[in-house]
Every structure is written in C-alpha cells, then in structure tokens.
Design a protein around this motif. Structure first.
Motif, mmCIF file in Angstrom:
data_model
loop_
_atom_site.group_PDB
_atom_site.id
_atom_site.type_symbol
_atom_site.label_atom_id
_atom_site.label_comp_id
_atom_site.label_asym_id
_atom_site.label_seq_id
_atom_site.Cartn_x
_atom_site.Cartn_y
_atom_site.Cartn_z
ATOM 1 N N LEU A 106 0.822 -1.204 0.000
ATOM 2 C CA LEU A 106 0.000 0.000 0.000
ATOM 3 C C LEU A 106 0.860 1.259 0.000
ATOM 4 O O LEU A 106 0.576 2.219 -0.711
ATOM 5 N N CYS A 107 1.915 1.262 0.806
ATOM 6 C CA CYS A 107 2.799 2.426 0.876
ATOM 7 C C CYS A 107 3.442 2.704 -0.472
ATOM 8 O O CYS A 107 3.523 3.854 -0.918
ATOM 9 N N HIS A 108 3.891 1.664 -1.146
ATOM 10 C CA HIS A 108 4.544 1.843 -2.439
ATOM 11 C C HIS A 108 3.552 2.308 -3.509
ATOM 12 O O HIS A 108 3.881 3.167 -4.339
ATOM 13 N N VAL A 109 2.340 1.776 -3.491
ATOM 14 C CA VAL A 109 1.338 2.172 -4.482
ATOM 15 C C VAL A 109 0.950 3.635 -4.319
ATOM 16 O O VAL A 109 0.909 4.407 -5.280
ATOM 17 N N ILE A 110 0.685 4.043 -3.078
ATOM 18 C CA ILE A 110 0.223 5.406 -2.833
ATOM 19 C C ILE A 110 1.338 6.422 -3.056
ATOM 20 O O ILE A 110 1.143 7.450 -3.716
ATOM 21 N N VAL A 111 2.527 6.152 -2.531
ATOM 22 C CA VAL A 111 3.646 7.071 -2.733
ATOM 23 C C VAL A 111 4.009 7.155 -4.219
ATOM 24 O O VAL A 111 4.259 8.239 -4.748
ATOM 25 N N GLY A 112 4.006 6.022 -4.899
ATOM 26 C CA GLY A 112 4.306 6.025 -6.331
ATOM 27 C C GLY A 112 3.294 6.834 -7.123
ATOM 28 O O GLY A 112 3.651 7.546 -8.070
ATOM 29 N N GLY A 113 2.017 6.760 -6.732
ATOM 30 C CA GLY A 113 0.984 7.525 -7.425
ATOM 31 C C GLY A 113 1.134 9.019 -7.210
ATOM 32 O O GLY A 113 0.957 9.816 -8.141
ATOM 33 N N ILE A 114 1.460 9.409 -5.986
ATOM 34 C CA ILE A 114 1.662 10.831 -5.687
ATOM 35 C C ILE A 114 2.837 11.385 -6.479
ATOM 36 O O ILE A 114 2.769 12.467 -7.063
ATOM 37 N N ILE A 115 3.926 10.632 -6.519
ATOM 38 C CA ILE A 115 5.107 11.085 -7.242
ATOM 39 C C ILE A 115 4.830 11.168 -8.740
ATOM 40 O O ILE A 115 5.264 12.105 -9.418
ATOM 41 N N ALA A 116 4.086 10.207 -9.276
ATOM 42 C CA ALA A 116 3.753 10.233 -10.704
ATOM 43 C C ALA A 116 2.964 11.496 -11.054
ATOM 44 O O ALA A 116 3.218 12.144 -12.073
ATOM 45 N N TRP A 117 2.005 11.853 -10.200
ATOM 46 C CA TRP A 117 1.225 13.074 -10.432
ATOM 47 C C TRP A 117 2.114 14.308 -10.362
ATOM 48 O O TRP A 117 2.023 15.199 -11.200
ATOM 49 N N MET A 118 2.994 14.362 -9.372
ATOM 50 C CA MET A 118 3.877 15.517 -9.228
ATOM 51 C C MET A 118 4.845 15.625 -10.403
ATOM 52 O O MET A 118 5.158 16.733 -10.859
ATOM 53 N N ARG A 119 5.339 14.518 -10.896
ATOM 54 C CA ARG A 119 6.228 14.561 -12.056
ATOM 55 C C ARG A 119 5.500 15.114 -13.281
ATOM 56 O O ARG A 119 6.065 15.881 -14.059
ATOM 57 N N ASN A 120 4.252 14.720 -13.463
ATOM 58 C CA ASN A 120 3.487 15.196 -14.612
ATOM 59 C C ASN A 120 3.276 16.697 -14.598
ATOM 60 O O ASN A 120 3.184 17.331 -15.655
ATOM 61 N N HIS A 121 3.183 17.274 -13.400
ATOM 62 C CA HIS A 121 2.854 18.692 -13.271
ATOM 63 C C HIS A 121 3.937 19.448 -12.503
ATOM 64 O O HIS A 121 3.653 20.458 -11.858
ATOM 65 N N GLU A 122 5.154 19.000 -12.612
ATOM 66 C CA GLU A 122 6.243 19.548 -11.800
ATOM 67 C C GLU A 122 6.400 21.057 -11.964
ATOM 68 O O GLU A 122 6.524 21.795 -10.985
ATOM 69 N N GLY A 123 6.407 21.547 -13.205
ATOM 70 C CA GLY A 123 6.609 22.972 -13.431
ATOM 71 C C GLY A 123 5.484 23.817 -12.871
ATOM 72 O O GLY A 123 5.716 24.871 -12.268
ATOM 73 N N VAL A 124 4.256 23.365 -13.042
ATOM 74 C CA VAL A 124 3.103 24.105 -12.536
ATOM 75 C C VAL A 124 3.118 24.110 -11.006
ATOM 76 O O VAL A 124 2.854 25.136 -10.367
ATOM 77 N N LEU A 125 3.440 22.979 -10.406
ATOM 78 C CA LEU A 125 3.502 22.900 -8.943
ATOM 79 C C LEU A 125 4.587 23.816 -8.392
ATOM 80 O O LEU A 125 4.388 24.507 -7.382
ATOM 81 N N ARG A 126 5.737 23.825 -9.041
ATOM 82 C CA ARG A 126 6.828 24.691 -8.582
ATOM 83 C C ARG A 126 6.409 26.159 -8.662
ATOM 84 O O ARG A 126 6.656 26.944 -7.729
ATOM 85 N N ALA A 127 5.772 26.541 -9.769
ATOM 86 C CA ALA A 127 5.332 27.928 -9.922
ATOM 87 C C ALA A 127 4.322 28.299 -8.845
ATOM 88 O O ALA A 127 4.357 29.409 -8.295
ATOM 89 N N ALA A 128 3.428 27.374 -8.528
ATOM 90 C CA ALA A 128 2.438 27.640 -7.484
ATOM 91 C C ALA A 128 3.108 27.808 -6.130
ATOM 92 O O ALA A 128 2.768 28.702 -5.359
#
Length: 225
Positions: A106-128
């Motif tokens: 469960l830890c690997h699935v959830i952490v992996g999903g969060i990181i995947a989302w952040m990688r997809n939107h890294e520039g927008v998240l950083r700007a925010a």
C-alpha cells in the motif's frame, strides 16, 4: 494510483478566464498552449514565462493567446485547475485494495501515485509554490487535494492494514506520514537539494519505506489500559 496521460482533454476547457470554443482546431490550439506552458515551466519560473515565447513555441500569434485567455494570470489559473483535476481523477481511480494487501505494498502504491502526479505537473507545482507567499490562494486547491488524499485513500486503506486498535493514534500517524512524504517532495520540487531528486526511482522506494516505518512504529505501541 494508475499511470495516466498528463494531457488535458478538450472537455477540461470549461475553466474561468478561458474562452470556450466549439471548433476543434481552436480547441487544439488551446491544448497546445497549455501543454507548451506546462513544459516550459519545468525550466523557468512563471515570471520568466514570456507570452511571446510561448506563442512562438506553439506557432501562433499573441492575439491568438489573448483570444483564449483573459490574461497571463488566467492562463496560469487554467494550468493549476487542470493539474488539480488530474489529481482528483487519479484519486477517484484508486482501486480499493484486497483484504490481503500488505501495508508495504500500500505504501509503495500510494507514494508512487503521488510522485507520478507531481512529475506530470512539476513545473506548474513549482510555480504555485514559488508564488505561495505573495498569492497564497494559488496553493489552496492542492492543499484540498492533499487532504482529500489523506481522507479517501490513506486512512481507509492503511487504517485496515494497521489493525483495529488505537484508531485515533493511527489516524494521526497516517496523516503525519503523508505530511512527511509531501514535505520531502515539495522540497525536491523547489530546491532539489539531493541526494535524491523527484525523477529518481530511488525516491519512490525510500519514501515508501519511510512511510512504512512510521506506520509500523505506531503499530508497535502498546494499547493503553
């Protein structure tokens, strides 16, 4: 959280400050501008993102940009909204784990999903994040998304994996564990201090391991009599 395309669909353009269009070609241009801006923000700040450079990247005129977006602020708000929607959709697609799914999985699935989302939107998240001090409302949708992730994903799934005792303490530990995960990832996005970056596969493994250790430590506490 399953891997998904980072590209917003045409149905996602019902956004404040974005002019609607029924023509496919016009919608494609709007999509191209959003995709290009999100990609350019990976290497520059929002202040450094020039509308002229963005339009040149897509091959459209500055007039074409302003016929779709009321302002640069509205454009960034659209990028924020799309990133939030993507996170909400990923959260809604999380499959309920089987009863025999281990806490480590469960830890690997959830952490992996969060990181995947952040990688997809890294520039927008950083700007925010960079503008959080001057425009704190810009980070608010992501805070709400983080809270929803805790309540709808972590607590139901991980709470069962930790047993029935000490419910309040478990809830607190899960929420804190998620805070540790997000804090580490936000620091990686903003500062990239090392030794591990957001793009590192080792980041997923080690963060999932940290979350697991926190949960296991709580499980090891004796129940008060």
């Amino acid at each position: 959280m399953r891997a998904r395309s980072e590209e917003p669909g045409f149905r996602d353009f019902d956004l404040p400050g974005v002019a609607p269009s029924r023509q496919k070609r016009s919608r494609e241009t709007t999509l191209a501008l959003l995709r290009a801006g999100a990609d350019m923000l990976r290497a520059r700040s929002l202040a450094e993102l020039s509308i002229e450079a963005l339009c040149a990247e897509v091959g459209v005129t500055v007039g074409a940009f302003y016929s779709r977006f009321e302002s640069k602020e509205a454009y960034f708000n659209a990028l924020m909204a799309l990133a939030t929607r993507d996170g909400e959709q990923r959260l809604g697609e999380i499959r309920r784990p089987s009863p025999d799914t281990g806490l480590d999985k469960l830890c690997h699935v959830i952490v992996g999903g969060i990181i995947a989302w952040m990688r997809n939107h890294e520039g927008v998240l950083r700007a925010a994040l960079q503008h959080d001090d001057t425009r704190p409302d810009k980070w608010t949708p992501f805070k709400a998304l983080a809270q929803a992730t805790t309540m709808r994903a972590l607590l139901p799934a991980m709470g069962k994996g930790m047993g029935k005792r000490r419910k309040a303490a478990k809830t607190r530990t899960i929420a804190f564990g998620f805070q540790v995960v997000l804090g580490t990832l936000v620091n990686a996005i903003l500062n990239d201090p090392g030794p591990l970056s957001l793009s590192s596969k080792e980041m997923e493994r080690r963060l999932a391991g940290c979350l697991l250790l926190l949960l296991q430590a709580e499980m090891g506490h004796p129940t008060p009599r």
